[in-house]
Design a protein around this motif. Structure first.
Motif, PDB file in Angstrom:
ATOM      1  N   SER A 143       0.858  -1.184   0.000  1.00 43.82           N
ATOM      2  CA  SER A 143       0.000   0.000   0.000  1.00 43.82           C
ATOM      3  C   SER A 143       0.887   1.225   0.000  1.00 43.82           C
TER       4      SER A 143
ATOM      5  N   ARG B 279      -5.182   8.643   1.875  1.00 38.95           N
ATOM      6  CA  ARG B 279      -5.631   7.292   2.197  1.00 38.95           C
ATOM      7  C   ARG B 279      -4.482   6.307   2.053  1.00 38.95           C
TER       8      ARG B 279
ATOM      9  N   THR C 257      -3.542   3.081   0.558  1.00 37.39           N
ATOM     10  CA  THR C 257      -4.159   2.414  -0.584  1.00 37.39           C
ATOM     11  C   THR C 257      -3.316   1.279  -1.145  1.00 37.39           C
TER      12      THR C 257
ATOM     13  N   LYS D 225      -7.957  -1.312  -6.611  1.00 42.54           N
ATOM     14  CA  LYS D 225      -7.489  -0.391  -5.578  1.00 42.54           C
ATOM     15  C   LYS D 225      -8.342  -0.611  -4.338  1.00 42.54           C
ATOM     16  N   TYR D 226      -7.688  -0.629  -3.193  1.00 37.56           N
ATOM     17  CA  TYR D 226      -8.412  -0.748  -1.932  1.00 37.56           C
ATOM     18  C   TYR D 226      -7.733   0.142  -0.897  1.00 37.56           C
ATOM     19  N   SER D 227      -8.497   1.050  -0.306  1.00 34.27           N
ATOM     20  CA  SER D 227      -7.960   1.901   0.753  1.00 34.27           C
ATOM     21  C   SER D 227      -8.400   1.369   2.112  1.00 34.27           C
TER      22      SER D 227
ATOM     23  N   GLU E 231     -10.378   6.999   6.081  1.00 36.45           N
ATOM     24  CA  GLU E 231     -10.706   5.590   5.859  1.00 36.45           C
ATOM     25  C   GLU E 231     -11.217   5.381   4.438  1.00 36.45           C
ATOM     26  N   GLY E 232     -10.999   4.185   3.916  1.00 33.56           N
ATOM     27  CA  GLY E 232     -11.434   3.856   2.568  1.00 33.56           C
ATOM     28  C   GLY E 232     -12.893   3.490   2.497  1.00 33.56           C
TER      29      GLY E 232
ATOM     30  N   ASP F 128     -13.747   1.364  -0.327  1.00 31.62           N
ATOM     31  CA  ASP F 128     -13.672   0.421  -1.435  1.00 31.62           C
ATOM     32  C   ASP F 128     -14.044  -0.993  -1.006  1.00 31.62           C
TER      33      ASP F 128
END
Length: 254
Positions: free
Chosen positions: A78, A88, A90, A103-105, A121-122, A124
């Motif tokens: 990340s 974020r 990510t 993509k993931y946060s 905070e994400g 996703d």
């Protein structure tokens, strides 16, 4: 899984070191490369406005170059990604053609290390597909929330990738939690943790690959190294047939 010591607040040097380690890893025949959490900056949170990557553009270009050059999939750990409303944490996932496929946060921010003060905070989803295998990606503190991991397992994920900067004083929790997530979700867990130290923390390494029975397939030590393993996603199907946890769930009660 490349567990290396991240240089505090120095994206340029960390990129150089990551490329050196990746070059060594692909020479072993690796097809999937996994980097640790915040591998470009470390936990230099107070300077994120200065060193975070705008919309992850630089990291995406670098990881795309790596994926295409070596014909590998990359779970790009990340990075600190700068958005208009803040930064974020990510995860970036690239396919062998160098295309960004996920993509993931980070959803759960760790207050003990002040993440909530400097990060957003994400929003996703964690799930993605890589080489026709259903996967999911999580970041460090996420593994303490089994209901979040279970959501992806119910959606069909067979391999859970976890990237982390997990401190050495709680490294026993790291192993136990990851084994529990693998056993209860009957999936592979591939978890890459950094080593070394920053001004406030010492990190524990011990990157792990755990199979759907909860058996440790590969495990790193406390120093810089490349940890490798082979994943057989058919084993996930076998285990889920042997013990039909997902069939026997009683969602009307919980």
């Amino acid at each position: 899984m490349i567990q290396f010591d991240i240089i505090y607040g120095d994206p340029k040097e960390n990129e150089k070191r990551a490329e050196e380690w990746i070059t060594k890893a692909v020479q072993t025949g690796a097809e999937i490369i996994v980097l640790p959490e915040l591998w470009t900056t470390g936990y230099d949170l107070t300077r994120l406005d200065e060193i975070a990557d705008q919309d992850a553009n630089h990291a995406i270009r670098f990881l795309s170059y790596i994926a295409k050059k070596w014909n590998v999939h990359v779970i790009g750990g990340s990075i600190a990604e700068q958005y208009e409303d803040g930064v974020r944490n990510t995860m970036l996932v690239m396919n062998q053609q160098g295309e960004l496929i996920h993509k993931y946060s980070k959803l759960h921010l760790f207050q003990l290390m002040d993440e909530h003060l400097y990060l957003k905070e994400g929003q996703d989803k964690a799930e993605f597909t890589m080489d026709e295998v259903n996967c999911a990606g999580f970041i460090c503190y996420d593994i303490r929330f089994p209901e979040w991991i279970r959501k992806s397992a119910v959606s069909g994920a067979k391999v859970m990738y976890v990237v982390a900067e997990w401190p050495a004083p709680r490294i026993d929790h790291w192993r136990i939690l990851l084994q529990a997530r693998a056993i209860e979700n009957q999936c592979y867990v591939v978890a890459c943790n950094r080593v070394g130290a920053d001004p406030k923390n010492t990190f524990g390494g011990m990157s792990l690959v755990i199979d759907p029975w909860g058996e440790i397939v590969a495990e790193g030590g406390s120093g810089e190294e490349i940890v490798t393993a082979t994943i057989d996603d058919d084993l996930v199907n076998e285990v889920r047939k042997r013990i039909p946890v997902f069939v026997d769930r009683r969602m009307e009660r919980y």
